[in-house]
Design a protein around this motif. Structure first.
Motif, PDB file in Angstrom:
ATOM      1  N   GLY A 190       0.763  -1.094   0.172  1.00 46.75           N
ATOM      2  CA  GLY A 190      -0.338  -0.065  -0.071  1.00 46.75           C
ATOM      3  C   GLY A 190       0.726   1.000  -0.384  1.00 46.75           C
ATOM      4  N   ASP A 191       1.911   0.769   0.956  1.00 46.56           N
ATOM      5  CA  ASP A 191       2.408   2.249   0.589  1.00 46.56           C
ATOM      6  C   ASP A 191       3.504   3.002  -0.202  1.00 46.56           C
ATOM      7  N   ASN A 192       3.998   1.444  -0.710  1.00 43.02           N
ATOM      8  CA  ASN A 192       4.954   1.728  -1.708  1.00 43.02           C
ATOM      9  C   ASN A 192       3.763   1.778  -3.065  1.00 43.02           C
ATOM     10  N   VAL A 193       2.878   1.593  -3.282  1.00 43.48           N
ATOM     11  CA  VAL A 193       2.372   2.289  -4.835  1.00 43.48           C
ATOM     12  C   VAL A 193       1.665   3.509  -4.431  1.00 43.48           C
ATOM     13  N   ARG A 194       1.116   4.066  -3.057  1.00 46.59           N
ATOM     14  CA  ARG A 194       0.815   5.508  -3.120  1.00 46.59           C
ATOM     15  C   ARG A 194       2.342   6.279  -2.951  1.00 46.59           C
ATOM     16  N   HIS A 195       3.318   6.024  -3.865  1.00 48.45           N
ATOM     17  CA  HIS A 195       4.349   6.869  -3.850  1.00 48.45           C
ATOM     18  C   HIS A 195       5.054   7.451  -5.126  1.00 48.45           C
ATOM     19  N   GLY A 196       4.238   5.738  -5.984  1.00 50.01           N
ATOM     20  CA  GLY A 196       4.161   6.119  -7.322  1.00 50.01           C
ATOM     21  C   GLY A 196       2.414   6.685  -7.453  1.00 50.01           C
ATOM     22  N   LEU A 197       2.591   5.795  -8.482  1.00 50.86           N
ATOM     23  CA  LEU A 197       0.899   5.294  -9.027  1.00 50.86           C
ATOM     24  C   LEU A 197       0.063   5.480  -8.808  1.00 50.86           C
ATOM     25  N   ASN A 198      -0.355   6.000  -7.608  1.00 51.12           N
ATOM     26  CA  ASN A 198      -1.947   7.000  -6.477  1.00 51.12           C
ATOM     27  C   ASN A 198      -0.899   7.748  -5.872  1.00 51.12           C
ATOM     28  N   ARG A 199       0.148   8.185  -5.910  1.00 47.94           N
ATOM     29  CA  ARG A 199       0.310   9.644  -5.492  1.00 47.94           C
ATOM     30  C   ARG A 199      -0.234  10.965  -5.595  1.00 47.94           C
ATOM     31  N   ASP A 200      -1.646  10.785  -5.990  1.00 46.58           N
ATOM     32  CA  ASP A 200      -2.625  11.868  -6.624  1.00 46.58           C
ATOM     33  C   ASP A 200      -3.752  11.704  -5.581  1.00 46.58           C
ATOM     34  N   LEU A 201      -3.357   9.944  -4.639  1.00 47.14           N
ATOM     35  CA  LEU A 201      -4.517   9.791  -3.939  1.00 47.14           C
ATOM     36  C   LEU A 201      -4.395  10.761  -2.826  1.00 47.14           C
ATOM     37  N   PHE A 244      -7.244  10.336   0.856  1.00 44.28           N
ATOM     38  CA  PHE A 244      -7.716   9.395   2.223  1.00 44.28           C
ATOM     39  C   PHE A 244      -8.855  10.018   2.101  1.00 44.28           C
ATOM     40  N   THR A 245      -9.781  10.805   1.390  1.00 43.74           N
ATOM     41  CA  THR A 245     -11.202  10.954   1.715  1.00 43.74           C
ATOM     42  C   THR A 245     -11.304   9.423   1.110  1.00 43.74           C
ATOM     43  N   GLU A 246     -12.974   9.257   1.629  1.00 43.52           N
ATOM     44  CA  GLU A 246     -13.898   8.018   0.556  1.00 43.52           C
ATOM     45  C   GLU A 246     -13.691   7.702  -0.627  1.00 43.52           C
ATOM     46  N   ALA A 247     -13.626   9.026  -1.443  1.00 39.91           N
ATOM     47  CA  ALA A 247     -13.842   8.233  -3.360  1.00 39.91           C
ATOM     48  C   ALA A 247     -12.146   8.287  -3.084  1.00 39.91           C
ATOM     49  N   ASP A 248     -11.509   9.031  -2.722  1.00 38.55           N
ATOM     50  CA  ASP A 248     -10.297   8.355  -2.715  1.00 38.55           C
ATOM     51  C   ASP A 248      -9.549   7.135  -2.340  1.00 38.55           C
ATOM     52  N   ARG A 249      -9.815   6.360  -0.277  1.00 34.58           N
ATOM     53  CA  ARG A 249      -9.442   5.640  -1.186  1.00 34.58           C
ATOM     54  C   ARG A 249     -10.199   4.200  -1.972  1.00 34.58           C
ATOM     55  N   ALA A 250     -12.055   4.761  -2.151  1.00 33.77           N
ATOM     56  CA  ALA A 250     -12.248   3.365  -3.277  1.00 33.77           C
ATOM     57  C   ALA A 250     -11.569   3.260  -5.131  1.00 33.77           C
ATOM     58  N   GLU A 251     -11.108   4.555  -5.124  1.00 39.26           N
ATOM     59  CA  GLU A 251     -10.307   4.526  -6.532  1.00 39.26           C
ATOM     60  C   GLU A 251      -8.572   4.268  -6.386  1.00 39.26           C
ATOM     61  N   ASN A 252      -8.312   4.291  -5.566  1.00 42.09           N
ATOM     62  CA  ASN A 252      -6.503   3.610  -4.524  1.00 42.09           C
ATOM     63  C   ASN A 252      -7.045   1.700  -4.672  1.00 42.09           C
ATOM     64  N   ILE A 253      -8.159   1.570  -4.344  1.00 37.92           N
ATOM     65  CA  ILE A 253      -8.504   0.462  -4.178  1.00 37.92           C
ATOM     66  C   ILE A 253      -8.780  -0.522  -5.884  1.00 37.92           C
ATOM     67  N   ARG A 254      -9.242   0.287  -6.314  1.00 33.46           N
ATOM     68  CA  ARG A 254      -9.754   0.088  -7.879  1.00 33.46           C
ATOM     69  C   ARG A 254      -8.542   0.089  -8.594  1.00 33.46           C
ATOM     70  N   ARG A 255      -7.730   1.077  -8.566  1.00 35.95           N
ATOM     71  CA  ARG A 255      -6.466   1.230 -10.006  1.00 35.95           C
ATOM     72  C   ARG A 255      -5.857  -0.053  -9.345  1.00 35.95           C
ATOM     73  N   ILE A 256      -5.604  -0.703  -7.377  1.00 40.50           N
ATOM     74  CA  ILE A 256      -4.111  -1.774  -7.794  1.00 40.50           C
ATOM     75  C   ILE A 256      -5.297  -3.075  -8.140  1.00 40.50           C
ATOM     76  N   ALA A 257      -6.544  -3.237  -7.824  1.00 40.60           N
ATOM     77  CA  ALA A 257      -7.600  -4.183  -8.344  1.00 40.60           C
ATOM     78  C   ALA A 257      -6.801  -4.474 -10.003  1.00 40.60           C
TER      79      ALA A 257
END
Length: 617
Positions: free
Chosen positions: A474-485, A487-500
């Motif tokens: 989780g932390d590693n992905v937020r350093h790159g692919l998801n660094r624009d997200l 911790f709002t509920e909407a961003d958390r949902a998008e975080n999981i969608r992208r990683i899936a």
């Protein structure tokens, strides 16, 4: 055959909707003798001091009678001398707006009630807006309880003026304001002598004579397919109700979304063969050749009817949980169904003023304009052109409940130009080259539960065994692919969608992919399962208790959360929804990291062996 009018009653709480319809049925002798007798007996212990309580004819639930309000939609079928009616009595309380919207979706006309003693309320405006959104173009505004105002003309004129002003905002075809007293019967069946200053029609005569435009304008034929009939090997009929236009034997027809073309060989309706069928009729259509048609397809003579996987829509949101971008739902449009998610929210519409206001999420009873992306292409058009393929519902994939209802503003047909490119080297080829069956091992649990440590040790074991793997932390992905997200509920949902989606691509590459994310919401994890595929998804719940995680606090995050330095921190200020039936459950407070990793490794090894044997067969 008498013409049919489907109408609904709506308005604010306690405006007298049920009483109005009940009095109309009672006074016009449109109920059975036993219903009349039961009504008179029930009214003796009712809320009107022994007088007949006409609302009891429609308020059927115990809770409705106890509270004196309508909760569910109550339908009544009756016939007068001039017309047949289906009346839907809908609830006025804001809590039951979803029920009101259901009634509106099946109605041609709305009787909008206003309590004369209170004037126009916010719920009155809300219901008028929902009626317009659902395509109702005919409104009869009944200003009720005029008896409480001693039938005062001046107060009536103020309310009438406000209603006429409101109606100008919407593209209505008819709008009639009628002063009534549902309890006393004024202007229900006949013109009331108590209001000599009013010269318009009474309510029932107005409903009997109002002309409803059935919109039988010239348009190409289209029919959503409900079922495929195969009574024998010689006949295959595609069945449904014709929603527009006319169809004849010999016409060229297209099946959407595939756009395959065929000729109409024969037509049946109600079991009888015919040479032509028109709008509103049930049909069974036989074609001259086999084409790709099943339930959910749309048959049409219009080869330009849009097929798309992206829609701009207006939604009435009905769920307690907010509508946020990235969350996955099931869309039902016509007879078609497809997984769908909101990708962009434009604005919400203020119920009172109609003004467009900025929005990042949709809350219950709000009207939201947004873009929806679907996992597959569907036949859809603007609601104003084709109602049956221009209106839809969104279904919560976990509960199966309707989360929202809406209409299509615009099909974004450009998305149909984007097609999946099938490669010559398939995911089966890549898996065979690596000598393994790809899978996603999804570790979920609180911060500090041991997910990262278990995931790291598991990958070491896979690597030592010659398995091809990849670890997504989780932390590693937020350093790159998801660094624009954030911790709002909407961003958390998008975080999981992208990683899936990323994990799915890695599966296609033949890798065993380990995902280590808090992923606190059950709905988001189920969305990940749907994206990756049931057969390749293994959910591992690291169930270490909160107090143990907080004692460990390897990153000092719990301390910061308790001090208010971190907002929406899972386990402290934001909830964690534990899996209901995970594939594995591991508590690292009673199990070492090595033992936990070995347990997961054994599970993976068993999958590899069992699938290997299946492939050998």
């Amino acid at each position: 055959m008498k013409p049919l009018l489907r109408f609904m009653t709506c308005g604010s709480v306690d405006d007298g909707k049920s009483t109005l319809i009940g009095h109309m049925l009672y006074a016009a002798k449109l109920i059975y003798a036993d219903q009349e007798k039961a009504l008179e007996l029930d009214s003796k212990v009712g809320s009107r001091g022994g007088k007949i309580d006409y609302s009891l004819l429609l308020d059927g639930l115990t809770a409705e009678r106890e509270q004196g309000i309508t909760i569910d939609v109550a339908y009544r079928y009756f016939t007068s001398d001039h017309r047949s009616f289906i009346a839907a009595d809908t609830p006025g309380h804001e809590e039951y707006t979803r029920n009101m919207a259901v009634g509106a979706s099946h109605s041609d006309l709305a009787v909008l009630l206003v309590d004369a003693s209170k004037g126009v309320q916010s719920q009155t405006k809300r219901h008028l807006r929902i009626c317009s959104l659902m395509g109702i173009k005919h409104i009869a505004a009944a200003v009720n309880k005029m008896d409480l105002l001693a039938y005062d003309k001046e107060q009536w004129c103020v309310i009438e003026s406000e209603l006429n002003h409101m109606a100008k905002e919407f593209e209505l075809k008819t709008f009639q304001v009628i002063p009534v007293s549902a309890a006393e019967g004024d202007n229900i069946l006949d013109w009331s002598k108590n209001m000599p200053w009013y010269s318009g029609p009474a309510l029932l005569p107005y409903l009997e004579q109002v002309e409803i435009d059935t919109e039988e304008f010239e348009q190409p034929f289209y029919m959503p397919v409900q079922r495929v009939s195969r009574p024998n090997q010689h006949y295959r009929g595609y069945q449904g109700q014709i929603e527009g236009g006319m169809l004849r034997v010999g016409d060229t027809i297209y099946s959407l979304p595939s756009r395959e073309k065929a000729i109409v060989k024969s037509l049946k309706s109600a079991g009888r063969e015919t040479t032509e069928l028109k709008n509103g009729m049930a049909a069974s259509i036989e074609l001259d050749r086999n084409v790709d048609v099943s339930r959910g397809c749309v048959l049409t003579t219009d080869k330009l009817l849009p097929v798309t996987s992206k829609l701009k829509v207006d939604i009435i949101w009905m769920d307690e949980k907010p509508l946020i971008p990235g969350r996955n739902y099931m869309m039902k449009i016509g007879t078609q169904q497809a997984p769908a998610s909101v990708v962009k929210i434009y604005h919400q519409t203020d119920i009172n003023s109609g003004e467009l206001q900025p929005a990042v999420e949709g809350r219950k009873n709000e009207v939201i304009t947004c873009d929806i992306a679907l996992s597959s292409s569907v036949a859809a058009d603007r609601f104003s052109l084709r109602k049956e393929v221009g209106s839809f519902i969104l279904i919560d994939r976990l509960s199966g409940m309707t989360a929202g209802a809406g209409v299509v503003q615009e099909p974004k047909t450009s998305s149909a130009d984007i097609t999946w490119h099938e490669t010559s080297v398939t995911h089966e080829h890549r898996a065979a080259l690596k000598g393994q069956n790809p899978a996603v091992i999804w570790l979920t649990g609180l911060s500090g539960s041991g997910k990262s440590s278990v995931a790291n040790r598991l990958e070491e074991m896979l690597h030592a065994a010659g398995r091809h793997s990849m670890l997504l932390d989780g932390d590693n992905v937020r350093h790159g692919l998801n660094r624009d997200l954030h911790f709002t509920e909407a961003d958390r949902a998008e975080n999981i969608r992208r990683i899936a989606e990323t994990a799915k691509l890695m599966c296609d590459a033949g890798l065993i992919t380990i995902v280590s994310f808090i992923s606190p919401f059950r709905e988001d994890r189920e969305q990940a399962r749907a994206i990756i595929g049931e057969s390749r998804f293994r959910e591992v719940y690291i169930s270490t208790p909160l107090h143990i995680c907080e004692q460990r606090d390897p990153k000092g995050l719990y301390v910061k959360a308790r001090q208010g330095e971190i907002e929406a921190f899972t386990g402290v200020t934001s909830p964690y929804e534990a899996p209901e039936s995970p594939d594995l459950t591991i508590d690292t407070s009673s199990m070492t990291i090595q033992d936990a990793a070995e347990l997961i490794y054994t599970d993976i090894d068993q999958i590899q062996r069992s699938e290997g044997k299946a492939n050998d067969k």
